[in-house]
Scaffold this active site. Sequence first.
Site, short mmCIF file in Angstrom:
data_model
loop_
_atom_site.label_atom_id
_atom_site.label_comp_id
_atom_site.label_asym_id
_atom_site.label_seq_id
_atom_site.Cartn_x
_atom_site.Cartn_y
_atom_site.Cartn_z
N SER A 1 5.90 -0.36 -5.09
CA SER A 1 6.90 -0.96 -5.03
C SER A 1 8.14 -0.01 -4.56
O SER A 1 9.27 -0.49 -4.50
CB SER A 1 7.57 -1.44 -6.33
OG SER A 1 7.69 -0.51 -7.44
N SER B 1 6.00 -9.24 -16.36
CA SER B 1 5.35 -9.45 -17.51
C SER B 1 6.77 -9.38 -18.71
O SER B 1 6.89 -10.33 -19.27
CB SER B 1 4.44 -8.47 -17.79
OG SER B 1 3.84 -8.81 -19.29
N GLU C 1 47.58 -2.11 -25.54
CA GLU C 1 49.05 -2.18 -25.61
C GLU C 1 49.87 -1.16 -25.88
O GLU C 1 50.99 -1.08 -25.56
CB GLU C 1 49.03 -3.34 -26.96
CG GLU C 1 48.35 -4.44 -26.89
CD GLU C 1 46.99 -4.30 -27.57
OE1 GLU C 1 46.27 -3.38 -27.08
OE2 GLU C 1 46.45 -5.36 -28.15
N ARG D 1 21.62 8.67 -11.85
CA ARG D 1 21.90 9.68 -10.95
C ARG D 1 22.81 9.56 -9.75
O ARG D 1 22.46 8.64 -8.98
CB ARG D 1 20.39 10.35 -10.52
CG ARG D 1 19.70 10.78 -11.50
CD ARG D 1 18.33 11.20 -11.35
NE ARG D 1 17.58 10.49 -10.49
CZ ARG D 1 16.63 9.46 -11.06
NH1 ARG D 1 16.66 9.60 -12.49
NH2 ARG D 1 15.82 8.71 -10.08
N ASP E 1 4.91 3.27 -11.87
CA ASP E 1 5.89 4.19 -11.04
C ASP E 1 6.28 5.50 -11.80
O ASP E 1 7.25 6.34 -11.44
CB ASP E 1 7.20 3.31 -11.21
CG ASP E 1 7.09 1.96 -10.43
OD1 ASP E 1 5.85 1.81 -9.46
OD2 ASP E 1 7.81 0.91 -10.57
N1 LIG Z 1 10.78 -4.30 -7.70
C1 LIG Z 1 11.29 -3.99 -8.86
O1 LIG Z 1 12.51 -4.33 -9.03
C2 LIG Z 1 10.34 -3.62 -10.01
C3 LIG Z 1 10.95 -2.93 -11.15
C4 LIG Z 1 10.15 -2.57 -12.06
C5 LIG Z 1 8.68 -2.80 -11.92
N2 LIG Z 1 8.26 -3.25 -10.76
C6 LIG Z 1 6.78 -3.19 -10.32
O2 LIG Z 1 6.20 -4.13 -11.30
C7 LIG Z 1 4.72 -3.85 -11.65
C8 LIG Z 1 4.47 -3.91 -12.97
O3 LIG Z 1 4.73 -4.88 -13.38
P1 LIG Z 1 4.17 -5.39 -14.95
O4 LIG Z 1 4.33 -6.64 -15.13
O5 LIG Z 1 2.62 -5.05 -15.11
O6 LIG Z 1 5.34 -4.46 -15.82
P2 LIG Z 1 5.92 -4.67 -16.89
O7 LIG Z 1 6.49 -5.82 -17.39
O8 LIG Z 1 6.84 -3.49 -16.96
O9 LIG Z 1 4.99 -4.05 -18.08
C9 LIG Z 1 4.32 -5.01 -18.64
C10 LIG Z 1 3.29 -4.53 -19.80
O10 LIG Z 1 3.94 -4.20 -20.94
C11 LIG Z 1 3.49 -4.52 -22.11
N3 LIG Z 1 4.21 -5.17 -23.15
C12 LIG Z 1 4.61 -4.97 -24.27
N4 LIG Z 1 5.34 -5.59 -25.15
C13 LIG Z 1 5.61 -6.63 -24.07
C14 LIG Z 1 6.35 -7.63 -24.13
N5 LIG Z 1 6.84 -8.27 -25.36
N6 LIG Z 1 6.41 -8.65 -23.05
C15 LIG Z 1 5.90 -8.28 -21.88
N7 LIG Z 1 4.86 -6.99 -21.91
C16 LIG Z 1 4.85 -6.38 -22.81
C17 LIG Z 1 2.19 -5.20 -21.80
O11 LIG Z 1 1.12 -4.08 -21.79
P3 LIG Z 1 0.43 -3.93 -23.27
O12 LIG Z 1 0.06 -5.17 -23.84
O13 LIG Z 1 -0.71 -2.85 -22.75
O14 LIG Z 1 1.37 -3.12 -23.98
C18 LIG Z 1 2.28 -5.61 -20.33
O15 LIG Z 1 1.26 -5.52 -19.44
C19 LIG Z 1 4.53 -2.25 -11.04
O16 LIG Z 1 3.80 -2.41 -9.72
C20 LIG Z 1 5.96 -2.04 -10.72
O17 LIG Z 1 6.11 -1.13 -9.47
C21 LIG Z 1 9.02 -3.75 -9.69
#
Ligand SMILES: NC(=O)c1ccc[n+]([C@@H]2O[C@H](COP(=O)([O-])OP(=O)(O)OC[C@H]3O[C@@H](n4cnc5c(N)ncnc54)[C@H](OP(=O)(O)O)[C@@H]3O)[C@@H](O)[C@H]2O)c1
Length: 370
Positions: free
Chosen positions: A173, A303, A58, A212, A205
Site C-alpha cells: 500500500s 478489518s 473572552e 512528522r 507496514d
Molecule cells: N491505504 C490505507 O489507507 C491503509 C491504511 C492502513 C492499512 N492499509 C493496508 O491494510 C492492510 C491490512 O488490513 P487489515 O484489515 O488486515 O488490517 P487492520 O485492520 O489494521 O488489522 C486487522 C487485524 O487487527 C486485529 N484486531 C484486533 N482487534 C480487532 C478488532 N476489534 N476489529 C478488527 N480487527 C481487530 C485482527 O487480528 P487478530 O485477531 O489476530 O488480532 C485483525 O486481523 C495492509 O495491507 C495495509 O497496508 C492501508
Amino acid sequence: MQHRFENDEEVMQHAVTLAARGVGYVEPNPPVGAVIVDAERNLIAEGWHQNFGGPHAEVNAIAVAGDTEGLELFVTLEPCSHHGKTPPCAEAVVKAGFSRVVIGCQDPAGHVDGTGIAKLRAAGITVDVGVCSQDAEALIAPFRMLMLNRRPWVHAKWAMTLDGKICTQTGHSQWISGKESRATVHQLRGRMDAIVTGAGTVRADDPTLTARPPGARVAIRVVVDSTGRSVSLDGNLVRSIPEAPLLIVTADGQTDHSHTKALAAHGAEILEGPNDYIAAVRFLAVELGKRNVTNLLIEAGSSLMGSFSDAGLIDEVHAFIAPKIVGGDLAKSPLGGSGLDQVAAESQFSLVDWRQSGEDMYFCGRVMRS
Ligand SMILES: NC(=O)c1ccc[n+]([C@@H]2O[C@H](COP(=O)([O-])OP(=O)(O)OC[C@H]3O[C@@H](n4cnc5c(N)ncnc54)[C@H](OP(=O)(O)O)[C@@H]3O)[C@@H](O)[C@H]2O)c1
C-alpha cells in the site's frame, strides 16, 4: 484602517475563525473565539483560547481591549460559570461592563449548560444566543462528544485507489496517495490525542504513526492486536516509544503474556479488552474517553475500520482518492466488517469538503446520525 462588520453573523464568523486557531492546542477544552465591537460594529479587540490551562477567549479579548464599558462581546461558546483551571469567564464578562453579549452556542458541559448565560442576564446584560450556531456547534463537536458520551470524536482516515482499494491483493500500500496528501495526514496526526491501528497494518507496514514534523500535541499510538505478537520488539512502534507512548490492546484469553511482558519492559502499556471485535472497539472508546482523549484517528486496514464502522463509532471521514487502479478481488477496500444491506438514499455526510490534494482528491465529511 479599522475594520467594520456588516452584521452580527459577520462578527460571529470572525470569532469562529479565531476559535479554529486553538484546535489541537486546547483539548480537552473546546476551541473558543471572541470579538469585541462597539455599537457600530467596529472591531475593538479579538481573542481566542490558545492553550489548555491558559486564559479563555473572552478574557484574552478583554485584556486587549482595555476599557470595555458599554461595548458588545461576541463569543462562539457560552462563557463558563465555574472555577476550573481559570476563574469563571461569566464573572469577568459582567465586570467588564458589556452592554450586550452575543453567543454562538450554549456550553453542553453539565457544569455550565446555561448557567453562564443566566449569570449574564441576571446582571442586566442583553444576551443573544444562537448566532451562526451551526458553525459554533461544529467547532465543539469533539468536546460535546467527550462531555456527553464520554468517548472521543473518531476520525477515520484512509487512502484508496480510484477502484476503491487500500492495498493490492498482496497487501502492498505504500504509497497510494501522493506527497501533499501524506503531508495532510501528518498535520492531522499532529492535532490528535490518540491514533489507533490494527495488527494487520502493523504486520504489513511496520508504521511509526508519529506526526512528522511534530504538531500541536503528541498522540498515544494504540495497536489493537488480539495476541500482542504483531508488535515486534524491534519494530518502528517500539523503537519510537521515547517520542510517543504506545498502548497495545489485546483480547482476553488470547494475549501472549510472555511477549506482552517483553513489550512492557520496552515501555509499552498493555491493556486486555474483550475477546470480541465490536465489544473491543467499544471498550477502547470508553477507555480513551476516561483518559480525556478528545480526538482519535483510525489509521487501519479494512478489518479494524469495519469494526469501528459497525459499532457506529466513526464520526468524521478523511479519504484520499488517488488516480491509480490496482484491481484484484482480494485487494481490500477501506471498510470491512458487516456493512449495510442497502445503499442509503441520501448523502450520509454533513459539512462535506472535497478538495484537490496534489494529484489526489481529499474528501472530508462528518457522518450524519439520526
Ligand atoms: N491505504 C490505507 O489507507 C491503509 C491504511 C492502513 C492499512 N492499509 C493496508 O491494510 C492492510 C491490512 O488490513 P487489515 O484489515 O488486515 O488490517 P487492520 O485492520 O489494521 O488489522 C486487522 C487485524 O487487527 C486485529 N484486531 C484486533 N482487534 C480487532 C478488532 N476489534 N476489529 C478488527 N480487527 C481487530 C485482527 O487480528 P487478530 O485477531 O489476530 O488480532 C485483525 O486481523 C495492509 O495491507 C495495509 O497496508 C492501508
